[in-house]
Design a protein around this motif. Sequence first.
Motif, PDB file in Angstrom:
ATOM      1  N   GLU A 196       1.026  -1.105  -0.071  1.00 42.42           N
ATOM      2  CA  GLU A 196      -0.070   0.032  -0.372  1.00 42.42           C
ATOM      3  C   GLU A 196       1.155   1.271  -0.050  1.00 42.42           C
ATOM      4  O   GLU A 196       0.545   2.330  -0.555  1.00 42.42           O
ATOM      5  CB  GLU A 196      -0.719   0.272   1.287  1.00 42.42           C
ATOM      6  CG  GLU A 196      -2.540  -0.874   0.990  1.00 42.42           C
ATOM      7  CD  GLU A 196      -2.774  -2.303   1.196  1.00 42.42           C
ATOM      8  OE1 GLU A 196      -0.929  -2.309   2.218  1.00 42.42           O
ATOM      9  OE2 GLU A 196      -2.895  -3.134   0.241  1.00 42.42           O
ATOM     10  N   LEU A 202     -12.810   9.665   3.380  1.00 44.25           N
ATOM     11  CA  LEU A 202     -12.881  10.178   2.097  1.00 44.25           C
ATOM     12  C   LEU A 202     -13.437  10.839   1.872  1.00 44.25           C
ATOM     13  O   LEU A 202     -12.803  11.674   0.765  1.00 44.25           O
ATOM     14  CB  LEU A 202     -11.994   8.456   1.963  1.00 44.25           C
ATOM     15  CG  LEU A 202     -10.928   8.034   1.959  1.00 44.25           C
ATOM     16  CD1 LEU A 202     -10.785   6.979   1.321  1.00 44.25           C
ATOM     17  CD2 LEU A 202      -9.657   8.673   2.251  1.00 44.25           C
ATOM     18  N   ALA A 211      -3.401   5.902  -3.433  1.00 42.40           N
ATOM     19  CA  ALA A 211      -3.299   6.633  -2.338  1.00 42.40           C
ATOM     20  C   ALA A 211      -2.664   7.199  -1.842  1.00 42.40           C
ATOM     21  O   ALA A 211      -2.391   8.544  -1.211  1.00 42.40           O
ATOM     22  CB  ALA A 211      -4.161   5.149  -1.799  1.00 42.40           C
ATOM     23  N   THR A 212      -0.914   6.488  -1.897  1.00 41.82           N
ATOM     24  CA  THR A 212      -0.015   7.290  -0.677  1.00 41.82           C
ATOM     25  C   THR A 212      -0.033   8.382  -1.697  1.00 41.82           C
ATOM     26  O   THR A 212       0.777   9.695  -1.536  1.00 41.82           O
ATOM     27  CB  THR A 212       0.939   5.778  -0.869  1.00 41.82           C
ATOM     28  OG1 THR A 212       0.626   5.119   0.481  1.00 41.82           O
ATOM     29  CG2 THR A 212       2.134   7.002   0.397  1.00 41.82           C
ATOM     30  N   LYS A 263      -7.607  13.692   9.239  1.00 43.06           N
ATOM     31  CA  LYS A 263      -8.249  12.369   9.184  1.00 43.06           C
ATOM     32  C   LYS A 263      -8.781  11.588  10.391  1.00 43.06           C
ATOM     33  O   LYS A 263      -9.241  10.453  10.322  1.00 43.06           O
ATOM     34  CB  LYS A 263      -6.851  11.045   8.370  1.00 43.06           C
ATOM     35  CG  LYS A 263      -7.384  11.219   6.592  1.00 43.06           C
ATOM     36  CD  LYS A 263      -5.726  10.086   6.525  1.00 43.06           C
ATOM     37  CE  LYS A 263      -5.968   9.957   5.088  1.00 43.06           C
ATOM     38  NZ  LYS A 263      -4.500   9.185   4.636  1.00 43.06           N
ATOM     39  N   ASN A 312      -2.487  11.305  -1.554  1.00 43.78           N
ATOM     40  CA  ASN A 312      -2.275  11.957  -0.494  1.00 43.78           C
ATOM     41  C   ASN A 312      -1.455  13.031  -0.028  1.00 43.78           C
ATOM     42  O   ASN A 312      -1.522  14.295   0.304  1.00 43.78           O
ATOM     43  CB  ASN A 312      -2.174  10.877   0.822  1.00 43.78           C
ATOM     44  CG  ASN A 312      -3.708  10.463   1.069  1.00 43.78           C
ATOM     45  OD1 ASN A 312      -4.901  10.889   1.230  1.00 43.78           O
ATOM     46  ND2 ASN A 312      -3.658   9.441   1.684  1.00 43.78           N
TER      47      ASN A 312
END
Lengths: 246, 351
Positions: free
Chosen positions: B246, B293, B251-252, B282, B255
């Motif tokens: 991940e 989200l 997503a990383t 968050k 972000n």
Amino acid sequence: MTPVLDIRDLGVSFGGLKAVDQVSFQAQRHRITTVIGPNGAGKSTLFNLISGALRPHRGQVLIDGVDMTGAAPERTKAAGLSRSFQITSLFSELTVAENLRLAAQVLEPVGRTLLPISRSTRALAKTGQMLDRFQLAHKRDDLVGNLSHGDQRRLEIAVCLASEPKILLLDEPTQGMSHGDTAATAELVRGLTDDVTVLLIEHDIGLVMSLSDHVVVMHQGRKLAEGSPDVVRADPAVQAAYFGHA
Amino acid sequence: MHDRLTQSMRASHLLALLFVLASLALAAMGTATDDTFYLRLGTEALIFAGLALSVDLLLGYSGVLSLGQALYFGIGAYVSALTLMKVPSFWLAMAAAFTASLLAAIIGGLIANRVRGVYFALITFGLAQVLAKVVYNTRELGSSDGMIGIPVIEIAFGPFSVSTGSPVGFFLIVLVVIMALYALTAYLLDTPFGRVLTALKSNERRVPFLGYSAWRARMAAYVLAGVVAGLSGALYPMLRGFVSPELMFFATSGNAVISVVLGGVGTLAGAIYGSVLLVILKSIIGSWTEHHLIVIGLIFMLCVLFLPKGLAGVLRPPVEAWLSRHRRIPGPVPDAPVLPAIAVDTKAAPQ
Ligand SMILES: Nc1ncnc2c1ncn2[C@@H]1O[C@H](COP(=O)(O)OP(=O)(O)OP(=O)(O)O)[C@@H](O)[C@H]1O
Ligand SMILES: [Mg+2]
């Protein structure tokens, strides 16, 4: 003496269009050589070939006797050639002083590349000098994007000169300028030949006649004629192709 | 003679200093209350701030949007994890992560820098997805589960040593590393080398005619950003004791982009604030609703619409004005527009 700029049989085509075709001429040291010709004659394309923006399909470009044909722009720059653009090309998000200093930075020894910018004293001095010479000192911290068109055109020349080139290519520097600014710019260009060899593209015939030492006439990619302003003006072919429409 | 960028950098430094003071206050409070949760959360926010810093270097200074910066973060994390499982040395793990991310960024840069604009964003995205999938399917790297059991280590500096297991100790270590990365990046941007990078963003086509290779400058920015991301990622397994694919997922990377936009593109300090802000948002919103989200997405959109210069865009001008009043140098000029338009440059299309 080797000419500072030697163009030999230069040519490039875009599809079927021969934008520059078999063009040869030389620019003599500390002289103003002007390239004239109607719209679409291939003048700007010629500048692109000389400065490395475009690679020629045939022919050669020699700077100080050294073959620079097809060299990338940063290499022609290193060989001493600076150019301006018909459509102003500056760093509009940077200030006037930052634009000049970016250009002047090439004067610094490589060892200063990774030192704080305040240590680049030569570039700083050059920037100050150009700001004064081009009467831009009071606008030094203005963003270039906010300058008037005339100021941007002037800054463009200043940026070209800030790196102390041997050869200066100016593509219609007075384009869109007011009458007064045009006269001032002509005066300025005339004063440049102490330090540099100028290759100029200019549409204002009066200016061409008064400013040039040598004129090269282009038409449909080809060189139509060359010579002193008076000789060129008297040439019947030139009159038909160029002055006829003027 | 100070110029605009030097001056706005000073404002960023002041914001960074405030950040360090706030972090020290958190560390002191954490120690006093014997807290673990907030210190660990803060450490994680700092680690991701390093990734955001690397995105901001590209987006805010050299003017390209990378949608795959997590690639180098993940490489740093995995290489650090593998090293720590063999030899429990902080310095060795950092050195290995540095080397790996440097090499990876050179290769990635050679590929991604063939194109500009949207294509650059897509290629960086693709590169990260490909490597993430490779890791995901490699049993030796723990496949989809990742690698667990990375030992707690002692970080030695001469006579002193700090354990990665100490919430406050490791928080401070990470603070030092991330601020060092900030300082290095800010320093480099304020050199002639850095000024060529910022020129790329404003008018890349003009750069070669001033005598600088635009390609080399783009590569330098990309590799530097890759290393910053890699070194930040190297800290992750020390904090969490595991790594998983991940870390390299979109997503990383995404972000990090969100953090930069929230914090203020092209300010460096903003990237750090933005990253912390995102982690706080968050965890707060996450405690109200599991659909956090959606809420973050809305906040991001509102920020782009109504606060396009981000947090630092609001904080920095008064700081600059204050600085210039106290140094008597010309007043601040409006910041360069943020969020560079991703122009589709026909000449930049893959050849
Ligand atoms: N990159 C290009 N691709 C295709 N055609 C081009 C390109 N650049 C120039 N041309 C064409 O080549 C010809 C010469 O153009 P160029 O811009 O050199 O003319 P010019 O003499 O500078 O004209 P002007 O006085 O209008 O500036 C024109 O017909 C132009 O449309
Ligand atoms: Mg033209």
